[in-house]
Design an enzyme around this catalytic site. Sequence first.
Site, PDB file in Angstrom:
ATOM      1  N   GLN A   1       0.802  -1.217   0.000  1.00 38.77           N
ATOM      2  CA  GLN A   1       0.000   0.000   0.000  1.00 38.77           C
ATOM      3  C   GLN A   1       0.841   1.276   0.000  1.00 38.77           C
ATOM      4  OE1 GLN A   1      -2.657  -1.829   3.248  1.00 38.77           O
ATOM      5  NE2 GLN A   1      -4.061  -0.529   2.124  1.00 38.77           N
TER       6      GLN A   1
ATOM      7  N   HIS B   1       1.129  -9.579   4.239  1.00 39.28           N
ATOM      8  CA  HIS B   1      -0.009  -8.669   4.115  1.00 39.28           C
ATOM      9  C   HIS B   1      -0.455  -8.656   2.646  1.00 39.28           C
ATOM     10  CE1 HIS B   1      -2.027  -5.059   6.264  1.00 39.28           C
ATOM     11  NE2 HIS B   1      -2.674  -5.246   5.135  1.00 39.28           N
TER      12      HIS B   1
ATOM     13  N   GLU C   1      -5.055 -10.605   8.356  1.00 39.57           N
ATOM     14  CA  GLU C   1      -6.423 -10.892   7.916  1.00 39.57           C
ATOM     15  C   GLU C   1      -6.507 -12.019   6.877  1.00 39.57           C
ATOM     16  OE1 GLU C   1      -8.643  -7.408   6.875  1.00 39.57           O
ATOM     17  OE2 GLU C   1      -8.249  -6.442   8.785  1.00 39.57           O
TER      18      GLU C   1
ATOM     19  N   TYR D   1     -13.118  -2.570  12.400  1.00 39.11           N
ATOM     20  CA  TYR D   1     -13.516  -1.282  11.834  1.00 39.11           C
ATOM     21  C   TYR D   1     -15.002  -1.014  12.037  1.00 39.11           C
ATOM     22  CZ  TYR D   1      -8.968  -1.114   9.509  1.00 39.11           C
ATOM     23  OH  TYR D   1      -7.628  -1.056   9.254  1.00 39.11           O
TER      24      TYR D   1
ATOM     25  N   GLU E   1      -5.100  -2.971  14.039  1.00 35.78           N
ATOM     26  CA  GLU E   1      -5.588  -1.996  13.049  1.00 35.78           C
ATOM     27  C   GLU E   1      -6.941  -1.485  13.502  1.00 35.78           C
ATOM     28  OE1 GLU E   1      -6.084  -3.038   8.927  1.00 35.78           O
ATOM     29  OE2 GLU E   1      -4.081  -3.924   8.784  1.00 35.78           O
TER      30      GLU E   1
ATOM     31  N   TRP F   1      -4.772   2.497  11.972  1.00 33.21           N
ATOM     32  CA  TRP F   1      -4.692   2.359  10.524  1.00 33.21           C
ATOM     33  C   TRP F   1      -5.181   3.661   9.925  1.00 33.21           C
ATOM     34  CZ3 TRP F   1      -2.341  -1.019   7.436  1.00 33.21           C
ATOM     35  CH2 TRP F   1      -2.490  -0.782   6.065  1.00 33.21           C
TER      36      TRP F   1
HETATM   37  C1  FCB Z   1      -7.714  -3.888   6.509  1.00 36.87           C
HETATM   38  C2  FCB Z   1      -6.401  -4.166   5.817  1.00 36.87           C
HETATM   39  C3  FCB Z   1      -5.593  -2.927   5.558  1.00 36.87           C
HETATM   40  C4  FCB Z   1      -6.466  -1.784   5.094  1.00 36.87           C
HETATM   41  C5  FCB Z   1      -7.607  -1.562   6.041  1.00 36.87           C
HETATM   42  C6  FCB Z   1      -8.499  -0.405   5.684  1.00 36.87           C
HETATM   43  O1  FCB Z   1      -8.621  -4.899   6.226  1.00 36.87           O
HETATM   44  O2  FCB Z   1      -5.639  -5.060   6.578  1.00 36.87           O
HETATM   45  O3  FCB Z   1      -4.583  -3.225   4.655  1.00 36.87           O
HETATM   46  O4  FCB Z   1      -6.916  -2.042   3.827  1.00 36.87           O
HETATM   47  O5  FCB Z   1      -8.385  -2.719   6.122  1.00 36.87           O
END
Ligand code: FCB
Length: 449
Positions: free
Chosen positions: A26, A127, A172, A300, A360, A406
């Site tokens: 990224q 990742h 993830e 999130y 994150e 994040w």
């Molecule tokens: C997660 C990812 C990360 C980024 C965030 C927003 O799922 O691990 O790389 O994309 O979401």
Amino acid sequence: MTTDIHFNKQDFGADFSWGVATAAYQIEGAVDVDGRGPCVWDKFAMIKGKIKNGDDARTACDFYNRFESDIELVHALGFKEFRFSISWSRILPKGYGEVNEAGILFYNKLIDKCLSLDIVPWITLYHWDLPQALEDLGGWKNRKILEWFESYATICANAFGDRVKKWIVLNEPMAVAGLGYTTGLHAPGRKSISNFLPVVHHLAMCQAIGGEVIRRNVADAYIGTAISCSYVHPASASFRDVRAAKRADALMNRLFIEPALGMGYPADAFRFLGNIKRYMQPGDAERLKFDFDFIGIQNYFSVVVKHSYFAPVVWLKEVPAKLRNVPVTAMGWEVSSDGMYHILKQFDAYDGIREIIVSENGAAFHDQVEGENVHDPERKSFYQEYLAAILKAKNEGVKVKGYLAWTMMDNFEWAEGYAARFGLVHVDFKTQKRTVKDSGKWFASFLKM
Ligand code: FCB
């Protein structure tokens, strides 16, 4: 949303880690220099229609060339920990075999830069950027990946383990299996339900194998793996919706943690998962276990699900946040700090989890640059609400020991390209100019207290 905060950094304890998280693909750019081999995202991004606005990550944040000033910025913001991932194909251009010394050198320089500023480096081994050469051999669907991953992890542990003690094996894995190999929305873009179970099993095996490799090769390592998780609510109290919510919970939250804890796959809630046995060999059930020092949870949003006759295999669908009249981010994700609180409780309730790191958490909003400023009150409130929820859980005894936001700066957000901005620092992708957002300034003052 709240604007007054009733907590400070001290409330989290002196031993709480504060950092930012990033991922190689990224931010780094430099995809074809110094011997790096192509990865699945390089190829995927070239296929028309896969990435929003036709974006690609050939330059991204140009972190490969700007890492020194970027780490200085992390330091200026007051963060003491920096999470980055290693690009597998920078170290092993073909995925296995000959090591690319220039790749090792880059990460050595990055690690040394962090250490020179007293920033603790955290390595994520994987990742999402699988070497394309391995995908050409079947990628995560090929059981050989157990050997490929073991050898890659061993090289990294030996190259960096003298200075890096904090390790995250996988980021993830559910996204890799679900988006990468089943729905095809992420690289490598393979689309078949028949990929799902073998890919899940190979990822879960590598999760444990990576842990073992680091334990064997790195003295005093603090080892974890990072799991995406979302608190699941059933849309109604009906039997069908409640059962659908249990299946969603098995998929989204239990699928990778339970085998690591020696509990097997959660087929009790989702019978289809029982078929994973077809891909297991003698000894695998034992090898899936690893005694992690911490589990990284990445949260999130929460989700609401209902039963659906139109979704074969899972028989469920999500009720989108925008139909539920709740606050959402630019990704359409529900802002739900309660969900963070509940998911922390849910993970903490497992016997075998020693510690939790929120590895994150963050939010995308539509930011505007105004001169030298980016006023992003929604992101600031988002962080404040989620941190309050984490503190609440911690005060109730949840073993949460750290928080990695994040993310440090806007970057290439996978299939969203550059459209989704998650950074505490704004990046102008034409000029590479960095502008600290108000949320970043807020963190800096919070961390100074
Ligand atoms: C997660 C990812 C990360 C980024 C965030 C927003 O799922 O691990 O790389 O994309 O979401």
